[in-house]
Structures are given as structure tokens and as C-alpha cells.
Design a protein around this motif. Sequence first.
Motif, PDB file in Angstrom:
ATOM      1  N   LEU A  89       0.808  -1.222   0.000  1.00  0.00           N
ATOM      2  CA  LEU A  89       0.000   0.000   0.000  1.00  0.00           C
ATOM      3  C   LEU A  89       0.839   1.269   0.000  1.00  0.00           C
ATOM      4  CD1 LEU A  89      -2.834  -1.080   2.449  1.00  0.00           C
ATOM      5  CD2 LEU A  89      -2.867  -1.044  -0.047  1.00  0.00           C
ATOM      6  N   LYS A  93       0.571   4.304  -2.947  1.00  0.00           N
ATOM      7  CA  LYS A  93       0.334   5.729  -2.680  1.00  0.00           C
ATOM      8  C   LYS A  93       1.505   6.577  -3.178  1.00  0.00           C
ATOM      9  CE  LYS A  93      -0.902   8.992   0.874  1.00  0.00           C
ATOM     10  NZ  LYS A  93      -1.214   9.261   2.256  1.00  0.00           N
ATOM     11  N   GLU A 118      -6.942  -3.565  -2.425  1.00  0.00           N
ATOM     12  CA  GLU A 118      -6.560  -2.377  -1.644  1.00  0.00           C
ATOM     13  C   GLU A 118      -5.503  -1.557  -2.376  1.00  0.00           C
ATOM     14  OE1 GLU A 118      -7.775  -0.826   1.306  1.00  0.00           O
ATOM     15  OE2 GLU A 118      -9.365  -2.073   0.453  1.00  0.00           O
ATOM     16  N   ILE A 119      -4.543  -2.225  -2.996  1.00  0.00           N
ATOM     17  CA  ILE A 119      -3.529  -1.516  -3.780  1.00  0.00           C
ATOM     18  C   ILE A 119      -4.194  -0.724  -4.898  1.00  0.00           C
ATOM     19  CG2 ILE A 119      -1.678  -1.878  -5.478  1.00  0.00           C
ATOM     20  CD1 ILE A 119      -0.700  -4.182  -3.610  1.00  0.00           C
ATOM     21  N   ARG A 121      -7.304   0.296  -5.091  1.00  0.00           N
ATOM     22  CA  ARG A 121      -8.102   1.387  -4.512  1.00  0.00           C
ATOM     23  C   ARG A 121      -7.219   2.577  -4.159  1.00  0.00           C
ATOM     24  NH1 ARG A 121      -8.816   3.449   0.052  1.00  0.00           N
ATOM     25  NH2 ARG A 121      -7.732   1.829   1.219  1.00  0.00           N
ATOM     26  N   VAL A 122      -6.134   2.330  -3.434  1.00  0.00           N
ATOM     27  CA  VAL A 122      -5.231   3.409  -3.019  1.00  0.00           C
ATOM     28  C   VAL A 122      -4.608   4.080  -4.237  1.00  0.00           C
ATOM     29  CG1 VAL A 122      -3.024   3.877  -1.861  1.00  0.00           C
ATOM     30  CG2 VAL A 122      -4.776   2.488  -0.718  1.00  0.00           C
ATOM     31  N   TRP A 123      -4.169   3.278  -5.193  1.00  0.00           N
ATOM     32  CA  TRP A 123      -3.529   3.820  -6.393  1.00  0.00           C
ATOM     33  C   TRP A 123      -4.485   4.714  -7.181  1.00  0.00           C
ATOM     34  CZ3 TRP A 123      -3.949   2.603 -11.787  1.00  0.00           C
ATOM     35  CH2 TRP A 123      -2.909   3.098 -12.570  1.00  0.00           C
ATOM     36  N   GLU A 125      -7.182   6.292  -5.978  1.00  0.00           N
ATOM     37  CA  GLU A 125      -7.666   7.427  -5.181  1.00  0.00           C
ATOM     38  C   GLU A 125      -6.595   8.465  -4.887  1.00  0.00           C
ATOM     39  OE1 GLU A 125      -9.415   5.740  -1.670  1.00  0.00           O
ATOM     40  OE2 GLU A 125     -11.139   4.934  -2.769  1.00  0.00           O
ATOM     41  N   THR A 126      -5.336   8.116  -5.029  1.00  0.00           N
ATOM     42  CA  THR A 126      -4.260   9.029  -4.663  1.00  0.00           C
ATOM     43  C   THR A 126      -3.925   9.956  -5.831  1.00  0.00           C
ATOM     44  OG1 THR A 126      -3.322   7.385  -3.167  1.00  0.00           O
ATOM     45  CG2 THR A 126      -1.887   9.198  -3.822  1.00  0.00           C
TER      46      THR A 126
END
Length: 152
Positions: A89, A93, A118-119, A121-123, A125-126
Motif C-alpha cells: 500500500l 500511494k 486495496e492496492i 483502490r489506493v492507487w 484514489e491518490t
Amino acid sequence: MKIAIGADHAGYRLKDTIVPFLQAQGHEIIDVGCNCADSVDYPDYAVPVCDKVVSGEAERGILICGTGIGMSIAANKTPGIRCALVHDLFSAKATREHNDTNVLAMGERVIGPGVAEEIVRVWLETPFSQGLRHQGRIDKVKALESQYSLHP
């Protein structure tokens, strides 16, 4: 967001998990394959994803193979692509904030589906930080791309 996604035979199962995850979040998916365990060559799937990102047909791309290494190597041969191989994660980000990556590579044999979701999603959204030092570094990468590209 419109996202192009591709995988080889060693990554198609994770792709088949990520696609509905992205659709549930409202993203539009362009799936370039592959969809089976028959041996295929990862560049044959990296190239169409990267072409869709560079042309603007897709805003981002996701590539999956056994380790993510082959896909990331192939992707980064395409001018205009900044692909990062990510398995955690923090890197997901950081690669968006610092490198403004437009393609994400992952390895099905390295991470499980929960971590992969999760990776992603974070990628997604960032945002890019827009920091001058980071933009300056990206500009240097673009200059290298032009210097060594057959099609500047």
C-alpha cells in the motif's frame, strides 16, 4: 474513470477479481484479455493497455502477470507510460504522489486478491502531489524518453 486492464496466463485470475471490484466502484473497464491459463506472452497484453492510456482512450491501466515484472518492463517501453510494479500500500500511494504513474503492474503469484484490491483502490484514489521537485523528476524522465525513443 475509464481503466484498461490486461493480464497474461499467470495473472488472469487476479484480473478476473479486480474487474468486478472496479466496476462496483463505478469505473468503466476495457479488458484486453487474456482470459485463460493457456500460455501467452505478456507484451501482447501490456502493449494494448498502454496504447489505450497513451491515446487517452483510458485514463489509467492495470497489468497483471505472475510477478508483475514482465508486464512492468514491457509497459515502460511505451513512450508516455510511467508504470510501477506495486505489491504494498505504501508504494501504491507513493508512486501516484511522487511519480504520477498511469499504469499499475501487480503479480498474482506475489499478492492475494484482498491486498490487490486495496492496492488498486489506493492507487486510483491518490492524486499526484503536483510538487515541483516531483514534476521536475518526471520531466527528466520524459526527456530521457524523447532522447531514446524512435518516435519522439
